[in-house]
Write a protein that holds these residues in place. Structure first.
Motif, short mmCIF file in Angstrom:
data_model
loop_
_atom_site.label_atom_id
_atom_site.label_comp_id
_atom_site.label_asym_id
_atom_site.label_seq_id
_atom_site.Cartn_x
_atom_site.Cartn_y
_atom_site.Cartn_z
N VAL A 125 10.69 3.10 -3.93
CA VAL A 125 9.47 2.84 -3.15
C VAL A 125 9.40 1.38 -2.69
CG1 VAL A 125 8.12 4.70 -4.18
CG2 VAL A 125 8.16 2.47 -5.31
N ASN A 126 10.56 0.70 -2.70
CA ASN A 126 10.60 -0.71 -2.28
C ASN A 126 9.53 -1.53 -3.00
OD1 ASN A 126 12.69 -0.24 -0.30
ND2 ASN A 126 11.09 0.71 0.98
N TYR A 127 9.56 -1.46 -4.30
CA TYR A 127 8.46 -1.98 -5.10
C TYR A 127 8.44 -3.51 -5.14
CZ TYR A 127 4.78 -1.78 -8.52
OH TYR A 127 3.57 -1.90 -9.13
N VAL A 128 7.21 -4.05 -5.05
CA VAL A 128 6.98 -5.49 -5.15
C VAL A 128 5.89 -5.73 -6.18
CG1 VAL A 128 6.17 -7.56 -3.95
CG2 VAL A 128 7.68 -5.96 -2.78
N GLY A 129 6.13 -6.66 -7.11
CA GLY A 129 5.13 -7.00 -8.11
C GLY A 129 5.39 -6.32 -9.44
N PRO B 3 0.80 -1.23 0.00
CA PRO B 3 0.00 0.00 0.00
C PRO B 3 0.83 1.28 0.00
CG PRO B 3 -0.94 -1.60 1.52
CD PRO B 3 0.37 -2.17 1.06
N GLU B 4 1.95 1.28 0.75
CA GLU B 4 2.76 2.49 0.81
C GLU B 4 3.42 2.80 -0.55
OE1 GLU B 4 4.92 -0.85 3.14
OE2 GLU B 4 2.87 -0.06 2.87
N SER B 5 3.70 1.77 -1.34
CA SER B 5 4.24 2.00 -2.69
C SER B 5 3.18 2.61 -3.59
CB SER B 5 4.74 0.68 -3.29
OG SER B 5 5.77 0.12 -2.51
N ILE B 6 1.94 2.12 -3.47
CA ILE B 6 0.84 2.70 -4.25
C ILE B 6 0.64 4.15 -3.85
CG2 ILE B 6 -1.61 2.53 -4.85
CD1 ILE B 6 -1.48 -0.44 -4.17
N ASP B 7 0.68 4.42 -2.54
CA ASP B 7 0.55 5.79 -2.06
C ASP B 7 1.62 6.69 -2.64
OD1 ASP B 7 -1.73 5.99 -0.54
OD2 ASP B 7 -0.77 5.32 1.31
N ALA B 8 2.86 6.20 -2.62
CA ALA B 8 3.98 7.02 -3.08
C ALA B 8 3.86 7.38 -4.54
CB ALA B 8 5.29 6.29 -2.82
N MET B 9 3.37 6.44 -5.35
CA MET B 9 3.28 6.68 -6.79
C MET B 9 1.88 7.06 -7.25
SD MET B 9 6.20 6.53 -8.17
CE MET B 9 7.84 5.81 -8.15
N GLY B 10 0.90 6.97 -6.35
CA GLY B 10 -0.48 7.27 -6.74
C GLY B 10 -0.71 8.73 -7.01
N SER B 11 0.08 9.59 -6.40
CA SER B 11 0.01 11.02 -6.67
C SER B 11 1.17 11.41 -7.55
CB SER B 11 0.05 11.81 -5.36
OG SER B 11 0.32 13.18 -5.62
N LYS B 12 0.87 11.98 -8.71
CA LYS B 12 1.95 12.41 -9.60
C LYS B 12 2.86 13.43 -8.91
CE LYS B 12 -0.34 11.69 -14.09
NZ LYS B 12 -1.64 11.19 -13.67
N ALA B 13 2.26 14.28 -8.09
CA ALA B 13 3.05 15.30 -7.40
C ALA B 13 4.02 14.66 -6.41
CB ALA B 13 2.12 16.28 -6.69
N ALA B 14 3.50 13.76 -5.56
CA ALA B 14 4.36 13.11 -4.57
C ALA B 14 5.42 12.25 -5.25
CB ALA B 14 3.51 12.25 -3.63
#
Length: 664
Positions: free
Chosen positions: A266-270, A107-118
């Motif tokens: 973002v410590n991406y998994v998947g 979820p934290e990876s989605i959060d980090a990349m879910g906003s183009k600004a962030a």
């Protein structure tokens, strides 16, 4: 590995995941809305459960209902597909809370990349190249206008949440900024429930190149090469391919390393996709990261010989990446296009309705079809109108393009209008063939890809008429209970003079009448003063063979439900509808007196009032339907007599929205 998974999606991607699960021996659970009770993903899954009404908010966006079904069915994991809940952090966390594995990133990876600004702020700290612009939290229009001036024009306004071209506008000068900002924010609010935007310097004539990345729970991240998606219309991808015709080995290595760095940040998994804007000089800039599987993933699979859904399942179950970076070996070239129910000649208006006839090429070593519907299914108004993805693979790009042209020529859709003819023109266009297309090319040169007012050549019309005659004769003979009867012969014989028939063919709003003498594959045809003698005509499922004035021709052609699709020598597709030979045909009224809804949808903006004087072509109303905004314009000059829908109203197709009267 999992024993049972639930697929929280529908259509093509749900069917795609089910196929991999079946190969791996994993039981599948589907969910469906009331509109999808008879859908293919419901039929293919081992079991399926209803979760609500036809609108996404009533069904496929109901995370609580989906998790409840997963519990009931004993699913150990949920695959979200793409779209809907695939990048929803609340849903990913709810899955974890329920003890169910979310087949996707943390979820934290989605959060980090879910906003183009962030995401841009994060990439800045990891040395990933960024386009100059503004991605701050202060969204006051005055501040945004100031930052726009500071960034410089032209610039791009982008919705900070979501993707797919929603909430994106190009602004060329300061005077246009306020209106473009309001439009982008309104569209972003409707699509994502968030009006926040970012500003970026607009790179002229850029290419869109993305990298497929994968990470595992052991901390390993690799990329699976690039996909070029520069052929776009209104930021929606139209053609995707790998490898990119623009990249050399050095550029590919640099961009691949940047994509891996973005995922590691973002410590991406998947499975994920890192998207870049690439300037004509080869400079590249991070655009966004999609934290899910992409629609165009099959081209990567075809060139690498991998199943990316299987990779997702294995990684989600805790296994390490199946391959290391140095083990990735690509072979050949792959291209994907999407067959949609839409009308390119009417501004790509999405369509709906029953697929009365669906003809697609046979799948083989060079042709792959990923679809979610079959003949007889309905394309509904509630979801994306994609019918199928057509993917081809061959040893090199020219060979793959030839495969794609052949596959499109073998495709036909009867029911809602489709974009097949548009795609055929696209894959033959020099800008595509030569690999020099950029993301704005289609929008700048759209008329080059549309049929427009191109005149049908006589041979094409005569071929269509011949096919109509052969089909009609075969139908009469097949249905006649007394085949020896003279009344079963359709030779138009008359006492004292030569018989004559009329074949009427509608090409859009144009009516062609062909005068016919003859029978059983031997005809004399006359149209607009031109004459052709047809001999030895034979009709198969895919072609007409005949002698045209003693010159033999094989014409690719499909006949279905009164519709005749013909390919001419240049590969152009022509579609004709059989019409009654003797019928009064009225011309379209020159003075239309009302504006109607082209399809079911919601009114999002009124731009006129009762009593206003308007000009022909003036924008009067904006509707939202099938995930896109439609501008409704005045069919003629006049005065607004009455308005029959308010902002926010849902309206039915063909309902009258605005009435006009002559200007005083």
């Amino acid at each position: 590995m999992f024993d049972c998974i639930l697929i929280a999606n529908r259509g093509e991607i749900a069917c795609r995941v089910i196929r991999t699960c079946r190969r791996l021996g994993i039981r599948t659970v589907a969910v469906y809305s009331t509109a999808d009770a008879d859908a293919q993903h419901v039929r293919l899954a081992d079991e399926a459960y209803p979760i609500g009404g036809p609108r996404p908010a009533e069904s496929y966006l109901r995370g609580d209902a989906i998790i409840e079904v997963a519990r009931k069915a004993g699913a150990q994991a949920i695959h979200p597909g793409y779209g809907f809940l695939s990048e929803n952090t609340d849903f990913a966390r709810a899955c974890a809370d329920a003890g169910i594995v979310f087949i996707g990133p943390r979820p934290e990876s989605i959060d980090a990349m879910g906003s183009k600004a962030a995401a841009k702020a994060l990439m800045e700290t990891h040395a990933v190249p960024l386009v100059p612009g503004y991605h701050g939290a202060d969204q006051d229009p005055a501040r945004l206008a100031l930052e726009a001036e500071r960034t410089g024009f032209p610039l791009m306004i982008k919705a900070a949440s979501g993707g797919g071209g929603k909430g994106m506008r190009i602004v060329r000068d300061a005077a246009s900024f306020a209106e473009a900002l309001a439009s982008a924010q309104r569209e972003a609010a409707n699509a994502f429930g968030n009006t926040r935007v970012i500003l970026e310097r607009y790179v002229e004539h850029p290419r869109h190149i993305e990298f497929q990345v994968f990470g595992d729970t052991q901390g390993n991240v690799i990329h699976l090469n690039e996909r070029e998606c520069s052929a776009q219309r209104r930021y929606q991808k139209v053609l995707e391919e790998t490898p990119s015709p623009f990249l050399d080995a050095q550029r590919r290595a640099r961009m691949g390393a940047a994509a891996v760095a973005a995922a590691q940040a973002v410590n991406y998994v998947g499975a994920g996709t890192v998207e870049f804007i690439v300037a004509q000089n080869g400079e590249f800039f991070f655009m966004e990261m999609n934290t899910r599987l992409q629609v165009e993933h099959p081209v990567t699979e075809e060139t690498l010989g991998l199943d990316l859904v299987e990779w997702q399942l294995r990684i989600a179950s805790g296994e390490p990446l199946p391959l290391a970076q140095e083990d990735i070996r690509a072979h050949g070239h792959a291209i994907e296009v999407r067959l949609y129910a839409e009308d390119p000649e009417q501004n790509f208006l999405p369509g709906s309705g029953t697929l009365r006839r669906l003809v697609l090429p046979r799948a083989n070593a060079h042709v792959r079809l990923d679809g979610g519907v079959v003949e007889g299914d309905t394309v509904t108004i509630f979801y994306d109108p994609m019918i199928a993805k057509l993917i081809v693979h061959d040893v090199d790009r020219p060979s793959a393009l030839r495969r794609l042209r052949e596959a499109l020529a073998a495709s036909s859709i009867v029911g809602p209008k489709s974009n097949i003819a548009f795609l055929e023109r696209l894959v033959r266009h020099p800008a595509v063939v030569e690999g020099r297309i950029d993301t704005g090319y289609l929008d700048r040169h759209l008329e080059e890809f549309l049929a427009g007012d191109t005149q049908t050549d006589p041979e094409t019309l005569f071929a269509a008429a011949t096919a109509a005659l052969l089909t009609e004769e075969a139908t009469v003979q097949a249905n006649d209970r007394y085949p020896g009867s003279p009344w079963a012969t359709m030779d138009a014989w008359r006492i004292g003079h030569q018989g004559k028939r009329i074949v009427a063919l509608m090409e859009g709003h144009v009516r062609h009448e062909v005068e016919v003498h003859g029978y059983a594959g031997h005809y004399t045809l006359v149209h607009a003063g031109q004459r052709c003698v047809i001999s030895g005509a034979r009709l198969s499922d895919t072609a007409l063979s005949a002698r045209f004035d003693d010159e033999a021709r094989r014409v690719p052609l499909l006949v279905s439900h009164g519709r005749i699709g013909v390919h001419d020598e240049a590969g152009q597709r022509w579609t004709f509808e059989q019409a009654p030979a003797f019928a009064y045909v009225s011309s379209e009224a020159a003075s239309a007196r009302h504006v109607t809804a082209p399809m079911p949808g919601r009114v999002v903006l009124l731009k006129t009032n009762v009593g206003d004087t308007v000009e022909e072509g003036q924008e009067l109303m904006v509707m939202e339907a099938m995930k896109m905004e439609l501008a409704l314009k005045a069919p003629r000059a006049g005065t607004i007599e009455s308005i029959h829908a308010a902002q926010g109203d849902f309206v039915d197709a063909d309902s009258i929205l605005i009435r006009l009267r002559d200007a005083d």
